[in-house]
Design a protein around this motif. Structure first.
Motif, PDB file in Angstrom:
ATOM      1  N   GLU A 223     -11.823  -5.801   4.407  1.00  0.00           N
ATOM      2  CA  GLU A 223     -10.677  -6.562   3.915  1.00  0.00           C
ATOM      3  C   GLU A 223      -9.402  -5.726   4.074  1.00  0.00           C
ATOM      4  N   VAL A 224      -8.310  -6.414   4.378  1.00  0.00           N
ATOM      5  CA  VAL A 224      -7.002  -5.764   4.437  1.00  0.00           C
ATOM      6  C   VAL A 224      -6.433  -5.727   3.021  1.00  0.00           C
ATOM      7  N   SER A 225      -6.228  -4.526   2.500  1.00  0.00           N
ATOM      8  CA  SER A 225      -5.741  -4.391   1.126  1.00  0.00           C
ATOM      9  C   SER A 225      -5.197  -2.989   0.895  1.00  0.00           C
ATOM     10  N   ASP A 226      -4.167  -2.875   0.060  1.00  0.00           N
ATOM     11  CA  ASP A 226      -3.735  -1.556  -0.370  1.00  0.00           C
ATOM     12  C   ASP A 226      -4.605  -1.130  -1.548  1.00  0.00           C
ATOM     13  N   LEU A 227      -4.519   0.140  -1.927  1.00  0.00           N
ATOM     14  CA  LEU A 227      -5.409   0.672  -2.966  1.00  0.00           C
ATOM     15  C   LEU A 227      -5.206  -0.018  -4.305  1.00  0.00           C
ATOM     16  N   GLU A 228      -3.947  -0.295  -4.649  1.00  0.00           N
ATOM     17  CA  GLU A 228      -3.667  -0.866  -5.967  1.00  0.00           C
ATOM     18  C   GLU A 228      -4.216  -2.277  -6.139  1.00  0.00           C
ATOM     19  N   SER A 229      -4.461  -2.974  -5.032  1.00  0.00           N
ATOM     20  CA  SER A 229      -4.921  -4.363  -5.107  1.00  0.00           C
ATOM     21  C   SER A 229      -6.440  -4.502  -5.102  1.00  0.00           C
ATOM     22  N   LEU A 230      -7.161  -3.413  -4.972  1.00  0.00           N
ATOM     23  CA  LEU A 230      -8.617  -3.489  -4.935  1.00  0.00           C
ATOM     24  C   LEU A 230      -9.170  -3.944  -6.284  1.00  0.00           C
ATOM     25  N   LYS A 231     -10.228  -4.741  -6.226  1.00  0.00           N
ATOM     26  CA  LYS A 231     -10.856  -5.258  -7.439  1.00  0.00           C
ATOM     27  C   LYS A 231     -12.367  -5.079  -7.343  1.00  0.00           C
ATOM     28  N   GLY A 232     -13.040  -5.275  -8.470  1.00  0.00           N
ATOM     29  CA  GLY A 232     -14.494  -5.232  -8.487  1.00  0.00           C
ATOM     30  C   GLY A 232     -15.024  -3.995  -9.184  1.00  0.00           C
ATOM     31  N   LYS A 233     -16.346  -3.891  -9.191  1.00  0.00           N
ATOM     32  CA  LYS A 233     -17.030  -2.741  -9.772  1.00  0.00           C
ATOM     33  C   LYS A 233     -18.053  -2.223  -8.767  1.00  0.00           C
ATOM     34  N   TYR A 234     -18.112  -0.915  -8.610  1.00  0.00           N
ATOM     35  CA  TYR A 234     -18.984  -0.291  -7.628  1.00  0.00           C
ATOM     36  C   TYR A 234     -19.652   0.925  -8.240  1.00  0.00           C
ATOM     37  N   ASP A 235     -20.837   1.224  -7.766  1.00  0.00           N
ATOM     38  CA  ASP A 235     -21.488   2.446  -8.231  1.00  0.00           C
ATOM     39  C   ASP A 235     -20.642   3.656  -7.852  1.00  0.00           C
ATOM     40  N   THR A 236     -20.165   3.658  -6.616  1.00  0.00           N
ATOM     41  CA  THR A 236     -19.393   4.787  -6.094  1.00  0.00           C
ATOM     42  C   THR A 236     -18.149   4.286  -5.375  1.00  0.00           C
ATOM     43  N   VAL A 237     -17.026   4.946  -5.632  1.00  0.00           N
ATOM     44  CA  VAL A 237     -15.783   4.668  -4.921  1.00  0.00           C
ATOM     45  C   VAL A 237     -15.389   5.934  -4.167  1.00  0.00           C
ATOM     46  N   ILE A 238     -15.032   5.766  -2.892  1.00  0.00           N
ATOM     47  CA  ILE A 238     -14.677   6.905  -2.041  1.00  0.00           C
ATOM     48  C   ILE A 238     -13.324   6.642  -1.401  1.00  0.00           C
ATOM     49  N   CYS A 239     -12.458   7.636  -1.434  1.00  0.00           N
ATOM     50  CA  CYS A 239     -11.132   7.515  -0.825  1.00  0.00           C
ATOM     51  C   CYS A 239     -10.825   8.822  -0.098  1.00  0.00           C
ATOM     52  N   LEU A 240     -10.923   8.802   1.220  1.00  0.00           N
ATOM     53  CA  LEU A 240     -10.768  10.018   2.020  1.00  0.00           C
ATOM     54  C   LEU A 240      -9.443  10.043   2.782  1.00  0.00           C
ATOM     55  N   ASP A 241      -8.732  11.143   2.652  1.00  0.00           N
ATOM     56  CA  ASP A 241      -7.538  11.417   3.452  1.00  0.00           C
ATOM     57  C   ASP A 241      -6.488  10.306   3.367  1.00  0.00           C
ATOM     58  N   VAL A 242      -6.366   9.688   2.206  1.00  0.00           N
ATOM     59  CA  VAL A 242      -5.378   8.632   2.005  1.00  0.00           C
ATOM     60  C   VAL A 242      -4.212   9.109   1.139  1.00  0.00           C
ATOM     61  N   LEU A 243      -4.504   9.930   0.150  1.00  0.00           N
ATOM     62  CA  LEU A 243      -3.464  10.357  -0.791  1.00  0.00           C
ATOM     63  C   LEU A 243      -2.354  11.146  -0.111  1.00  0.00           C
ATOM     64  N   ILE A 244      -2.602  11.655   1.088  1.00  0.00           N
ATOM     65  CA  ILE A 244      -1.582  12.410   1.811  1.00  0.00           C
ATOM     66  C   ILE A 244      -0.350  11.556   2.102  1.00  0.00           C
ATOM     67  N   HIS A 245      -0.484  10.244   2.049  1.00  0.00           N
ATOM     68  CA  HIS A 245       0.627   9.351   2.356  1.00  0.00           C
ATOM     69  C   HIS A 245       1.484   9.016   1.138  1.00  0.00           C
ATOM     70  N   TYR A 246       1.106   9.506  -0.036  1.00  0.00           N
ATOM     71  CA  TYR A 246       1.801   9.091  -1.255  1.00  0.00           C
ATOM     72  C   TYR A 246       2.133  10.284  -2.136  1.00  0.00           C
ATOM     73  N   PRO A 247       3.302  10.274  -2.800  1.00  0.00           N
ATOM     74  CA  PRO A 247       3.673  11.374  -3.697  1.00  0.00           C
ATOM     75  C   PRO A 247       2.790  11.363  -4.939  1.00  0.00           C
ATOM     76  N   GLN A 248       2.781  12.480  -5.675  1.00  0.00           N
ATOM     77  CA  GLN A 248       1.910  12.601  -6.840  1.00  0.00           C
ATOM     78  C   GLN A 248       2.188  11.523  -7.881  1.00  0.00           C
ATOM     79  N   SER A 249       3.447  11.122  -8.026  1.00  0.00           N
ATOM     80  CA  SER A 249       3.781  10.093  -9.011  1.00  0.00           C
ATOM     81  C   SER A 249       3.048   8.787  -8.731  1.00  0.00           C
ATOM     82  N   GLN A 250       2.881   8.445  -7.445  1.00  0.00           N
ATOM     83  CA  GLN A 250       2.118   7.245  -7.087  1.00  0.00           C
ATOM     84  C   GLN A 250       0.623   7.537  -7.054  1.00  0.00           C
ATOM     85  N   ALA A 251       0.270   8.751  -6.644  1.00  0.00           N
ATOM     86  CA  ALA A 251      -1.152   9.112  -6.558  1.00  0.00           C
ATOM     87  C   ALA A 251      -1.828   9.046  -7.919  1.00  0.00           C
ATOM     88  N   ASP A 252      -1.123   9.407  -8.982  1.00  0.00           N
ATOM     89  CA  ASP A 252      -1.710   9.342 -10.326  1.00  0.00           C
ATOM     90  C   ASP A 252      -2.216   7.938 -10.646  1.00  0.00           C
TER      91      ASP A 252
END
Length: 329
Positions: free
Chosen positions: A216-245
């Motif tokens: 699905e095409v989606s930004d991180l903030e719009s993701l929904k649902g429940k998962y056993d494991t969530v993985i986010c690799l090499d994405v935070l490099i695009h956002y400042p700490q204020s948004q990363a929090d």
């Protein structure tokens, strides 16, 4: 097939009880910092002349490493460039902030560049090939981290920022039920294509094909649902700490048992290298690269009731990433 080459990616992880777990033998040193000791990872350092040539062919999200003496020599001229002005101009062009710049970049020139890096084509330069190796090591070590704790058959996994499917496809091959998303429609389309190519072919008539990931095409903030494991690799490099929090908090709210993140670590040395890299932005426009202090990421996790159980550092000549696994505290 993106990132399907077999690698021996060396990394060690430390769990919360300070027991070291070796994922496989490796020259890469993974460190759990203590107040009384410091361990440094050694890098292969190219001379300034070759580094400058390599920088010119890589974009701002690819953070290059150059020699310590060269860094000292270049530190004085960093003020002669203004990468921030270039970033502001990008944002004005697309009519938004970092998120809009990221979406625009990875749907256009960035897609073509990173499709090559994540793929197997020989049409890459030295820096791009090295970054491919580093990212592949990250993916390999995440897979090792997961499978070492048991079968992934039927386990619900969210791959947030899936790119061309480098992680989503191996997860599906292990039997995981994968939900994969990316802010770039071009990346999602390519990931779907590669997944169909690799997963709809069974090894024999007796074995059913793996379950196709749901893309699905989606930004991180719009993701929904429940998962056993969530993985986010090499994405935070695009956002400042204020948004990363906020992104870290949201990703943790989606995970029931485990959250795995990778990010470019912020230290004085790495920050200086990033700034040097911005001297050579190359012909293609790129997103801004943000480094994150491990303490800031850990603090963001603690605010929402999570703790880091394992941590590692993966480095090549032009790629470095901190890898952390967090669990409910």
């Amino acid at each position: 097939m993106a990132c399907s080459v077999s690698l021996t990616s060396p990394i060690c992880l430390h769990n919360a009880s300070n027991t070291k777990t070796a994922l496989n033998p490796s020259p890469i040193k993974i460190v759990k910092a203590t107040p009384r000791s410091r361990t440094f990872t050694q890098f292969a350092i190219p001379p300034l002349s070759t580094a400058a040539a390599d920088f010119a062919s890589v974009d701002g999200t690819a953070i290059a490493v150059i020699g310590g003496s060269s860094v000292a020599a270049l530190a004085a001229v960093l003020t002669l460039t203004d990468p921030e002005r270039r970033r502001q101009f990008q944002a004005e062009e697309v009519g938004g902030g970092d998120k809009e710049v990221v979406r625009e970049y990875f749907n256009n020139s960035g897609f073509q560049r990173w499709k090559k890096i994540y793929g197997e084509t020989d049409d890459v330069n030295k820096v791009q090939r090295d970054i491919r190796l580093g990212h592949s090591k990250t993916v390999e070590n995440v897979m090792k981290m997961l499978t070492d704790e048991g079968s992934l058959q039927g386990v619900a996994v969210c791959d947030a920022g899936c790119g061309t499917g480098c992680l989503a496809i191996p997860l599906a091959k292990e039997g995981a039920v994968v939900y994969a998303s990316d802010i770039s429609a071009a990346m999602v389309s390519e990931a779907e294509r590669q997944a169909k190519e690799q997963l709809l072919i069974t090894k024999d008539d007796q074995s059913p094909p793996p379950t196709m990931p749901k893309f699905e095409v989606s930004d991180l903030e719009s993701l929904k649902g429940k998962y056993d494991t969530v993985i986010c690799l090499d994405v935070l490099i695009h956002y400042p700490q204020s948004q990363a929090d906020g992104m870290i908090a949201h990703l943790a709210s989606l995970a029931e048992n485990r959250l795995i993140l990778s990010f470019a670590p912020k230290t004085f040395y790495y920050d200086l290298l990033k700034r040097v890299g911005e001297l050579f932005p190359g012909p293609s426009k790129a997103t801004r690269a943000y480094l994150h202090a491990e303490a800031d990421v850990e603090r963001a996790l603690q605010k929402v009731g999570w703790k880091i159980r394992k941590r590692g550092l993966i480095t090549t000549q032009f790629y470095f990433a901190r890898l952390v696994e967090a669990v409910p505290a």
